[in-house]
Motif scaffolding. Structure first.
Motif, PDB file in Angstrom:
ATOM      1  N   ALA A  83       8.409  -5.373 -25.119  1.00 43.77           N
ATOM      2  CA  ALA A  83       8.789  -4.930 -23.791  1.00 43.77           C
ATOM      3  C   ALA A  83       9.598  -6.013 -23.080  1.00 43.77           C
ATOM      4  CB  ALA A  83       7.555  -4.577 -22.972  1.00 43.77           C
ATOM      5  N   ALA A  84      10.544  -5.578 -22.248  1.00 45.19           N
ATOM      6  CA  ALA A  84      11.246  -6.515 -21.370  1.00 45.19           C
ATOM      7  C   ALA A  84      10.347  -6.817 -20.181  1.00 45.19           C
ATOM      8  CB  ALA A  84      12.568  -5.918 -20.914  1.00 45.19           C
ATOM      9  N   LEU A  85      10.536  -7.989 -19.573  1.00 44.93           N
ATOM     10  CA  LEU A  85       9.644  -8.402 -18.491  1.00 44.93           C
ATOM     11  C   LEU A  85      10.415  -9.152 -17.417  1.00 44.93           C
ATOM     12  CD1 LEU A  85       6.665  -8.743 -17.481  1.00 44.93           C
ATOM     13  CD2 LEU A  85       6.668 -10.947 -18.665  1.00 44.93           C
ATOM     14  N   THR A 101       9.723  -0.683 -21.074  1.00 43.09           N
ATOM     15  CA  THR A 101       9.770  -0.274 -22.468  1.00 43.09           C
ATOM     16  C   THR A 101      10.985   0.629 -22.690  1.00 43.09           C
ATOM     17  OG1 THR A 101       8.304   1.607 -21.988  1.00 43.09           O
ATOM     18  CG2 THR A 101       7.270  -0.439 -22.746  1.00 43.09           C
ATOM     19  N   LYS A 102      11.336   0.817 -23.950  1.00 46.59           N
ATOM     20  CA  LYS A 102      12.529   1.612 -24.263  1.00 46.59           C
ATOM     21  C   LYS A 102      12.261   2.565 -25.406  1.00 46.59           C
ATOM     22  CE  LYS A 102      15.833  -0.175 -26.736  1.00 46.59           C
ATOM     23  NZ  LYS A 102      16.895  -0.998 -27.332  1.00 46.59           N
ATOM     24  N   LYS A 266       4.673   0.879 -31.305  1.00 47.87           N
ATOM     25  CA  LYS A 266       5.844   0.134 -31.763  1.00 47.87           C
ATOM     26  C   LYS A 266       5.755  -1.347 -31.397  1.00 47.87           C
ATOM     27  CE  LYS A 266       9.045   4.062 -31.601  1.00 47.87           C
ATOM     28  NZ  LYS A 266      10.302   4.590 -31.000  1.00 47.87           N
ATOM     29  N   THR A 267       5.002  -1.652 -30.336  1.00 47.30           N
ATOM     30  CA  THR A 267       4.881  -3.041 -29.915  1.00 47.30           C
ATOM     31  C   THR A 267       3.480  -3.589 -30.155  1.00 47.30           C
ATOM     32  OG1 THR A 267       4.323  -2.359 -27.645  1.00 47.30           O
ATOM     33  CG2 THR A 267       6.644  -2.731 -28.144  1.00 47.30           C
ATOM     34  N   THR A 268       2.685  -2.879 -30.934  1.00 47.82           N
ATOM     35  CA  THR A 268       1.290  -3.265 -31.163  1.00 47.82           C
ATOM     36  C   THR A 268       1.107  -3.807 -32.577  1.00 47.82           C
ATOM     37  OG1 THR A 268       0.486  -1.617 -29.583  1.00 47.82           O
ATOM     38  CG2 THR A 268      -1.096  -2.437 -31.195  1.00 47.82           C
ATOM     39  N   THR A 269       0.434  -4.941 -32.676  1.00 46.52           N
ATOM     40  CA  THR A 269       0.122  -5.537 -33.970  1.00 46.52           C
ATOM     41  C   THR A 269      -1.379  -5.480 -34.215  1.00 46.52           C
ATOM     42  OG1 THR A 269      -0.044  -7.738 -32.983  1.00 46.52           O
ATOM     43  CG2 THR A 269       2.098  -7.081 -33.870  1.00 46.52           C
TER      44      THR A 269
END
Length: 425
Positions: A83-85, A101-102, A266-269
């Motif tokens: 995510a951008a911040l 988010t995108k 998509k941004t989760t590990t």
């Protein structure tokens, strides 16, 4: 940002803003990547109305304005997987951030984090509670096309707990393409002209009106939060997969005023540990949320081992410095149980209540924390919410009961008529 303003105090602030009474410094943030190319741009004005408890146990309202010296350390460009911040620091320990988010076509705000420090005696001279206080609110900004600039000159607000955040003159573009700020604009709904513009009351009328007489202009209902996307997660022990999980996750961070946050796969590990009798799956969304699921093995009365979900821990982190905003844990679960060597599946929505202020909603769940073979799920035990087969015997039994009742009633009526005919002879 497409928020809603409900309280009389918030309405008054918006009316004052419309009449030009907001005086504050504009904030301008331009984030660049490693090649010194602009990747995020934002310019806006904002202020905060905060209600706090004093040492004498009464409450005061204060207005916190942005000073001229604001830093934006910790702001990041973002990518397809991160995510951008936009992050700000100002005053004596106050901070604010908004992440974005995108998708392949759009970007939008995710949630806003605001921390105010009551140790700042110039702003909170007699605060009973000392130290940083953090509030988190879901950003209701509508999706904006990539390569479009989001513009909103109108005054809008977020209202949560004891804080009202006011924004106006917003110009924003996250995930800037090719380092160039776009000239294409996407306007907020409040800036869109209407056929019958609302006539604002005078300041005198507003300040003398009671709360019961303030009637905000009707607005359309907020768009409901969609179900989260389903993520696929796995753990390995050496070269072998030891845990498999497929699930969509949604946080509800308040029961009274629900704030729903979807976990973006998509941004989760995923990481964690596998064992013979205990396994833990930890998910990190890459921004501010850590969720840990712990599974254990138990022996049943017939000495057949089964596994089940025993504990869930959720940690919310500050975007800026990684400090813990809140931590919740429930170690008394007994859910998702099935025989060891099998998997557990539940396609319908389920709710895990961590505490009175935090819930996790799961969707399309499929989990196997033990004895995974060939990187594949074993035969699944489906939850009762998914199992419609139980309805078949119930319906058949009810039909048979009705049929028997009809036959008995018909028999009794027939006997009575026969008996009455015999009596007349």
């Amino acid at each position: 940002m497409e928020p809603r303003c409900r309280s009389p105090a918030c309405l008054l602030l918006l009316l004052l803003g419309a009449c030009g009474f907001f005086q504050s410094y504009a904030v301008e943030v331009e984030v660049k990547d490693a090649s010194n190319t602009t990747c995020l741009y934002a310019k806006w004005m904002m202020k905060f109305l905060i209600r706090y408890e004093t040492n004498s146990s009464d409450y005061k309202n204060i207005t916190l304005d942005l000073p001229s010296n604001v830093t934006h350390d910790g702001s990041v460009c973002g990518s397809d997987t991160q995510a951008a911040l936009v992050a700000l620091q100002f005053g004596e320990g106050h901070s604010w951030s908004n992440n974005f988010t995108k998708t392949n076509e759009t970007y939008q705000g995710d949630f806003v984090t605001f921390t105010y420090n009551t140790n700042d005696t110039a702003v909170f001279p007699d605060a009973k509670r000392k130290g940083p206080i953090t509030v988190v609110v879901k950003d209701t900004m509508l999706p904006v096309h990539l390569n479009n600039v989001y513009v909103c000159h109108s005054a809008d607000s977020f209202e949560t707990e004891n804080v009202i955040q006011i924004f106006w003159n917003v110009t924003l573009q996250a995930f800037v393409q090719n380092g160039t700020i776009s000239k294409k604009e996407s306007r907020c709904r409040a800036d869109t002209p209407t056929s019958a513009p609302t006539v604002l009351p005078t300041i005198a009328n507003v300040t003398t009106a009671s709360a019961s007489t303030l009637s905000p202009t009707p607005t359309s209902a907020p768009k409901p939060v969609e179900n989260p996307d389903t993520g696929n997660y796995s753990l390995k022990s050496g070269n072998k997969t030891c845990l498999l999980a497929t699930v969509g996750l949604q946080l509800n961070v308040s029961k009274d005023k629900p704030v729903l946050i979807n976990i973006n796969p998509k941004t989760t590990t995923a990481d964690g540990t596998c064992g013979n009798t205990t396994a833990t799956l930890r998910l990190n969304d890459g921004n501010s949320t850590l969720i840990a699921f712990t599974f254990v093995v138990k022996n049943t009365s017939v000495n057949v081992p089964k596994f089940y979900l025993k504990e869930v821990n959720v940690t919310l982190l500050n975007h800026l410095n990684g400090s813990v905003i809140s931590n919740a844990d429930n170690s008394n679960f007994s859910k998702w149980d099935t025989f060891l060597g099998s998997s557990y599946m539940c396609r319908k929505e389920q709710t895990l209540e961590i505490n009175e202020n935090l819930q996790i909603h799961t969707f399309n769940l499929w989990i196997q924390p033990f004895l995974v073979k060939e990187n594949k799920f074993s035969t699944a035990q489906e939850c009762s919410l998914d199992d419609d087969s139980i309805l078949v015997p119930i319906v058949v039994g009810a039909s048979l009961a009705c049929l028997i009742a009809i036959i008995v009633v018909a028999y009794i009526i027939g006997r009575r008529k026969s008996y009455a005919g015999y009596q007349t002879l």
